[in-house]
Enzyme design. Structure first.
Site, short mmCIF file in Angstrom:
data_model
loop_
_atom_site.label_atom_id
_atom_site.label_comp_id
_atom_site.label_asym_id
_atom_site.label_seq_id
_atom_site.Cartn_x
_atom_site.Cartn_y
_atom_site.Cartn_z
CG ASP A 316 117.09 69.76 98.55
OD1 ASP A 316 116.88 70.69 97.76
OD2 ASP A 316 116.90 68.56 98.26
CD GLU A 369 113.76 73.39 97.51
OE1 GLU A 369 113.14 73.42 96.43
OE2 GLU A 369 114.15 72.34 98.03
#
Length: 635
Positions: A316, A369
């Site tokens: 993330d 990401e």
């Protein structure tokens, strides 16, 4: 009866040297609470890193949470590790560390950073546990190299475990055990190759969706215990479905029982707030330049692949790690030693992380990401890349959704929006993400973005998904997308499963099941999905009709597919499309099928003629359905 702490250690001198050098990547075997036996007596060995502490004791329900009852011993070697064996402590006992700091004489109560289980929030204690489990996924692990490779279908169903489906009678989320039946069967029925769980590591605050972690080594106790989560992973593997876990090495919350100011000092977070504090998320940033912190984080990534048999990690907020000026104004950040904005320590950490993961586990993937144009994110470290297997294609997502929300009458003026992705699609191994971030905070659901009357909105959604599945790259859809959810996602409520009683919503689910089947069946859609040799435009410039046509190619020429997309609600008859060779043209998929909620416009088998167009010597005259995608094969 009180039993004194006994001197005992799981650490060898070699372990200590690796830890201090930032090269120990199995720290979960040493730190934490380990059920063991010493001199014939059962109990638990505890070890915690707290170099700025002057005293550390274990408090828990076994000593009435009294400080000083069970003081740990600090190692003599300057490592800052406190450890000891406490007889009589057993699985299920709750505990914390009571830390008296040398910094301002602070006294802190901290959860164990390496705890295998945590109390269910809002409670914050760690729980003594083990990871004993008899895995049944040997076949899956053995075939993972092929099934999880970049040359295989990669269709991901992203979900939030707490809100996928509720037990309505008891108004609660499903347990890991219940999901091992209901969720696994559902994902298999829809045809997805992988699931991706939004963070399942323990987190204190439900509205964070799991992205603010306090228990890095513990699956959240909201849905069951560690063995029950293992059972869920095992069930997915038995169904032939890979499991990807969201992982958050970018930041952590300031909760008092967490990692922040762990021993009174900036132990895990960077001490400079310009590098150690996220203004957007009001959270702390790991100190990637501190060796022991790097060991902690890489050990944590390895832990989920090792002990929980995860098939991949989606990392993330990578962009926030890579740039020193991320979400900061001038004067709020300090350049690196070369005067640049790159966080060199974080870049070094990411590269080492990926090298260790790919070295240690055959067939797994790491997925970034990452929302910027940082180069070579998904290229090997030895070639100068960051070493990820794949990267989310945020530009494709943004441009595609912007295009689709426009009324079809205006799309002719925005042809570049829908074609631009192909100018850079092979610069990385891209995942096309329609994720949870796109259906929250007033952005509307995917269906809610679509223009037109009801029929057109659903047709547009079918067209979007069909375009996505025939575009190069892996695919990711957030839960609810497959049933045409009207409302934005709400972490606190179930998906609107009642919608499946209506034909249009059933049609969306049937369409996605059909697309997953097509993707898995046709080698041209996956064998070369990350290389330029797997794609060829036929025509990208028919803006007048808002039509795209292209070829997807596999290893074998006979597997080539012809794809044509019509982004208007008009049926286009006698539309001539260039063909790479002669033969007969067979329609193998249409998003306009009646079973999907479409109008049923279709093509019977067509003859390819020796008529030149689109730079091809051959062509065929086809009918393109309204707001539809058709896929052909040359026989």
């Amino acid at each position: 009866m009180k039993k004194d702490v006994q001197v005992h250690s799981f650490f060898s001198d070699f372990d200590i040297s690796l830890f201090r050098a930032g090269k120990h990547f199995r720290l979960y075997e040493k730190f934490g609470a380990h059920i063991t036996e010493v001199d014939g007596e059962k109990g638990v060995y505890f070890a915690v890193w707290a170099p700025s502490a002057k005293n550390v004791s274990v408090i828990g329900d076994f000593n009435y949470w009294l400080e000083g009852e069970h003081p740990l011993n600090v190692r003599w070697d300057g490592s800052g590790i406190w450890e000891g064996f406490i007889p009589g402590v057993k699985k299920g006992d709750k505990y914390k560390y009571k830390i008296q700091s040398n910094v301002n004489d602070m006294t802190l109560e901290k959860a164990d950073p390496y705890a295998l289980k945590c109390e269910r929030p809002p409670n914050t204690a760690s729980i003594v546990w083990d990871l004993d489990y008899k895995w049944k996924d040997k076949k899956h692990i053995g075939s993972r190299k092929d099934k999880n490779s970049l040359e295989s279908p990669y269709s991901i169903y992203e979900l939030h475990l707490g809100s996928w489906r509720k037990n309505m009678d008891e108004n609660r989320s499903l347990t890991y055990t219940e999901m091992a039946d209901e969720l696994v069967n559902y994902v298999k029925e829809c045809g997805f190759t992988h699931v991706e769980f939004m963070p399942i590591m323990e987190y204190p605050y439900d509205p964070s969706w799991g992205y603010q972690l306090t228990g890095y080594f513990a699956p959240t106790s909201r849905f069951g215990d560690p063995q029950e989560f293992m059972h869920l992973v095992d069930a997915f593997h038995a169904a032939g479905i890979g499991v990807i876990l969201d992982w958050v090495p970018s930041h952590f919350p300031e909760d008092k029982h967490g990692l922040g100011l762990f021993d009174g000092s900036h132990l895990y977070e960077h001490p400079d707030p310009r590098r150690g504090y996220h203004p957007d998320w009001k959270s702390l940033i790991f100190n990637y330049g501190r060796n022991e912190v790097r060991s902690f984080l890489i050990s944590n990534a390895i832990f989920w692949l090792d002990k929980y048999h995860a098939d991949g990690l989606r990392v993330d907020a990578v962009a926030s790690m890579l740039y020193l000026d991320y979400s900061r104004e001038d004067g709020e950040w300090e350049p690196n030693e070369h005067g640049g904005r790159e966080n060199l320590e974080a870049i070094s950490f990411v590269r080492e992380l990926n090298q260790e993961v790919y070295k240690s586990f055959e067939g797994v993937q790491t997925i970034a990401e990452e929302s910027t144009s940082f180069p070579m994110v998904s290229r090997p470290v030895d070639l100068g890349g960051l070493g990820f297997g794949m990267k989310w294609m945020m530009g494709w997502m943004h441009d595609t959704l912007e295009y689709f929300k426009k009324d079809p009458i205006y799309r002719r003026y925005h042809q570049n929006d829908i074609t631009f992705s192909m100018t850079y699609t092979f610069t990385e191994n891209f995942v096309l993400p329609l994720s949870h971030d796109e259906v929250v905070y007033g952005k509307h659901s995917l269906l809610g973005r679509m223009p037109g009357d009801e029929w057109q909105r659903f047709a547009n959604l079918r067209l979007l998904y069909s375009y996505m599945f025939t575009h190069p790259g892996a695919k990711l859809l957030f839960m609810g997308a497959e049933i045409g959810q009207y409302e934005e996602w709400n972490y606190n409520t179930s998906l609107d499963w009642h919608l499946l009683q209506y034909d249009y919503h059933k049609g969306i689910k049937s369409l996605l099941t059909g697309l997953n089947k097509l993707y898995r069946k046709e080698p041209a859609l996956y064998e070369k999905q990350f290389v330029a040799e797997g794609f060829e435009w036929i025509a990208y410039d028919d803006s007048e009709n808002s039509v795209l046509s292209y070829i997807r190619k596999g290893e074998d020429r006979k597997d080539d597919l012809i794809i044509v997309c019509n982004f208007t609600p008009s049926v286009l008859e006698n539309y001539r499309v260039g063909m790479p060779r002669e033969g007969k043209l067979k329609e193998i998929f249409s998003s306009d099928k009646r079973e999907f909620g479409g109008s049923g416009v279709s093509n019977k088998q067509l003859k390819i003629e020796e008529t030149a167009i689109h730079g091809k010597d051959f062509s065929a005259s086809i009918t393109i359905p309204p707001l539809g995608t058709v896929v052909f094969k040359i026989l």
